[in-house]
Design a protein around this motif. Structure first.
Motif, PDB file in Angstrom:
ATOM      1  N   ALA A   1       0.814  -1.211   0.000  1.00 49.69           N
ATOM      2  CA  ALA A   1       0.000   0.000   0.000  1.00 49.69           C
ATOM      3  C   ALA A   1       0.848   1.261   0.000  1.00 49.69           C
ATOM      4  O   ALA A   1       0.313   2.366  -0.122  1.00 49.69           O
ATOM      5  N   GLY A   2       2.168   1.111   0.137  1.00 48.08           N
ATOM      6  CA  GLY A   2       3.049   2.265   0.117  1.00 48.08           C
ATOM      7  C   GLY A   2       3.398   2.803   1.486  1.00 48.08           C
ATOM      8  O   GLY A   2       3.998   3.876   1.598  1.00 48.08           O
ATOM      9  N   ASN A   3       3.041   2.076   2.560  1.00 44.56           N
ATOM     10  CA  ASN A   3       3.332   2.523   3.916  1.00 44.56           C
ATOM     11  C   ASN A   3       4.682   1.978   4.377  1.00 44.56           C
ATOM     12  O   ASN A   3       5.020   0.824   4.109  1.00 44.56           O
ATOM     13  N   VAL A   4       5.437   2.797   5.084  1.00 43.93           N
ATOM     14  CA  VAL A   4       6.698   2.354   5.663  1.00 43.93           C
ATOM     15  C   VAL A   4       6.392   1.444   6.849  1.00 43.93           C
ATOM     16  O   VAL A   4       5.694   1.841   7.782  1.00 43.93           O
ATOM     17  N   VAL A   5       6.904   0.216   6.826  1.00 44.87           N
ATOM     18  CA  VAL A   5       6.625  -0.746   7.894  1.00 44.87           C
ATOM     19  C   VAL A   5       7.881  -1.089   8.695  1.00 44.87           C
ATOM     20  O   VAL A   5       7.783  -1.733   9.748  1.00 44.87           O
ATOM     21  N   ALA A   6       9.043  -0.699   8.230  1.00 41.14           N
ATOM     22  CA  ALA A   6      10.285  -0.960   8.953  1.00 41.14           C
ATOM     23  C   ALA A   6      11.379  -0.092   8.371  1.00 41.14           C
ATOM     24  O   ALA A   6      11.290   0.341   7.212  1.00 41.14           O
ATOM     25  N   ALA A   7      12.401   0.180   9.170  1.00 40.35           N
ATOM     26  CA  ALA A   7      13.535   0.976   8.694  1.00 40.35           C
ATOM     27  C   ALA A   7      14.753   0.662   9.540  1.00 40.35           C
ATOM     28  O   ALA A   7      14.648   0.435  10.748  1.00 40.35           O
ATOM     29  N   GLU A   8      15.896   0.629   8.895  1.00 36.00           N
ATOM     30  CA  GLU A   8      17.170   0.440   9.578  1.00 36.00           C
ATOM     31  C   GLU A   8      18.191   1.379   8.965  1.00 36.00           C
ATOM     32  O   GLU A   8      18.116   1.717   7.782  1.00 36.00           O
ATOM     33  N   THR A   9      19.149   1.792   9.759  1.00 38.69           N
ATOM     34  CA  THR A   9      20.246   2.628   9.285  1.00 38.69           C
ATOM     35  C   THR A   9      21.563   1.997   9.711  1.00 38.69           C
ATOM     36  O   THR A   9      21.723   1.605  10.869  1.00 38.69           O
ATOM     37  N   ARG A  10      22.485   1.883   8.775  1.00 40.47           N
ATOM     38  CA  ARG A  10      23.810   1.335   9.052  1.00 40.47           C
ATOM     39  C   ARG A  10      24.870   2.312   8.527  1.00 40.47           C
ATOM     40  O   ARG A  10      24.748   2.808   7.409  1.00 40.47           O
ATOM     41  N   THR A  11      25.874   2.562   9.326  1.00 42.53           N
ATOM     42  CA  THR A  11      27.031   3.320   8.854  1.00 42.53           C
ATOM     43  C   THR A  11      28.101   2.322   8.452  1.00 42.53           C
ATOM     44  O   THR A  11      28.648   1.605   9.297  1.00 42.53           O
ATOM     45  N   ILE A  12      28.389   2.262   7.157  1.00 48.79           N
ATOM     46  CA  ILE A  12      29.311   1.260   6.621  1.00 48.79           C
ATOM     47  C   ILE A  12      30.652   1.934   6.345  1.00 48.79           C
ATOM     48  O   ILE A  12      30.723   2.923   5.609  1.00 48.79           O
ATOM     49  N   PRO A  13      31.737   1.432   6.924  1.00 49.81           N
ATOM     50  CA  PRO A  13      33.052   2.033   6.678  1.00 49.81           C
ATOM     51  C   PRO A  13      33.461   1.928   5.209  1.00 49.81           C
ATOM     52  O   PRO A  13      32.858   1.193   4.418  1.00 49.81           O
ATOM     53  N   ALA A  14      34.494   2.661   4.870  1.00 44.36           N
ATOM     54  CA  ALA A  14      34.988   2.687   3.485  1.00 44.36           C
ATOM     55  C   ALA A  14      35.287   1.282   2.992  1.00 44.36           C
ATOM     56  O   ALA A  14      35.958   0.497   3.664  1.00 44.36           O
ATOM     57  N   ARG A  15      34.738   0.932   1.827  1.00 44.74           N
ATOM     58  CA  ARG A  15      34.955  -0.346   1.135  1.00 44.74           C
ATOM     59  C   ARG A  15      34.482  -1.562   1.940  1.00 44.74           C
ATOM     60  O   ARG A  15      34.830  -2.692   1.595  1.00 44.74           O
TER      61      ARG A  15
END
Length: 267
Positions: free
Chosen positions: A33-47
């Motif tokens: 339906a277009g609703n956000v049901v989950a979210a995650e954020t990761r900071t990934i180091p270079a390469r």
């Protein structure tokens, strides 16, 4: 195309940071339906690389037996591989398949043989500036489910604008076939509106007009919902399944993104 315990299928996402600096990557899950049901954020180091597994996100709202779609966005360049896995009871009974996450395709106007304001084609065919192509579309037996059968999963990853997906099936000779053929044998695509963040599944077994055992192709025109939606977007993945194979024999691959450019000359 992301599963969470959907008929035993689950999904993991491998994300590689292609930058020489830290990359803050957001993984946003949407329902159809277009609703956000989950979210995650990761900071990934270079390469470096990070791995996100959908069952671990259940506490965010991605329930069991769900199909969702995911938008992966970073502060720098990245690449992502989608892994689908199904664990079964005995030795050698697991299934797995992978495909690369693709960038979205921008939408433009469609040249429609029935539109007097934009009537480029004269042969009953539609012309799209951008489209998603699927070289192999199949339909098994709708009574038994046996036989290779295609599903097309579409997702509008834009957070603001709607998009229209024009779905057209053709046979191996390129001739339009049911359910997307008109009384004059011209194209009659299924027009599927997708709001921002929305998704949909097009499954060949749902079309009684398409004969059992069909093998052909499909194109999905990526068309603005209206003339103001200049930032409409679309991505597409196909899942092919044969229920005659124990535990579901499946294959998955991206639809091919294609651009068509017109050159107009004023003599």
């Amino acid at each position: 195309l992301v599963f969470r315990d959907y008929n035993g299928w689950n999904t993991g996402i491998n994300i590689a940071n292609l930058s020489s600096e830290d990359n803050q990557v957001s993984v946003t899950y949407y329902n159809y339906a277009g609703n956000v049901v989950a979210a995650e954020t990761r900071t990934i180091p270079a390469r470096a690389m990070e791995y996100v597994y959908t069952p671990a996100t259940g506490n965010f709202g991605v329930g069991e037996n769900q199909i969702t779609a995911v938008r992966i966005q970073g502060t720098g360049p990245l690449a992502a591989a989608i892994d689908e896995v199904k664990y079964l009871g005995g030795q050698g009974q697991g299934h797995a398949m992978s495909y690369a996450a693709m960038g979205w395709l921008d939408a433009y106007a469609v040249a429609d043989p029935d539109d007097p304001l934009n009537p480029i084609p004269s042969d009953g065919r539609y012309a799209y500036e951008t489209l998603l192509a699927l070289p192999l579309v199949q339909k098994g037996n709708p009574t038994t489910g046996v036989g290779d059968t295609s599903g097309i999963n579409l997702f509008n990853p834009d957070g603001e604008y709607s998009v229209n997906a024009y779905i057209q099936f053709v046979d191996s000779a390129g001739v339009p076939v049911a359910p997307t053929v008109g009384a004059d044998d011209g194209e009659a695509p299924i027009v599927l509106p997708l709001s921002a963040g929305a998704g949909a599944t097009v499954y060949t077994l749902n079309y009684s007009e398409m004969p059992a055992g069909f093998q052909g192709s499909a194109i999905v025109g990526v068309v603005n919902h209206d003339w103001r939606d200049t930032e409409s977007t679309l991505v597409g993945v196909s899942n092919n399944v044969n229920y005659d194979v124990a535990g579901d024999g499946s294959a998955v691959y991206n639809m091919v993104a294609a651009h068509l450019y017109y050159a107009f000359f004023d003599w």
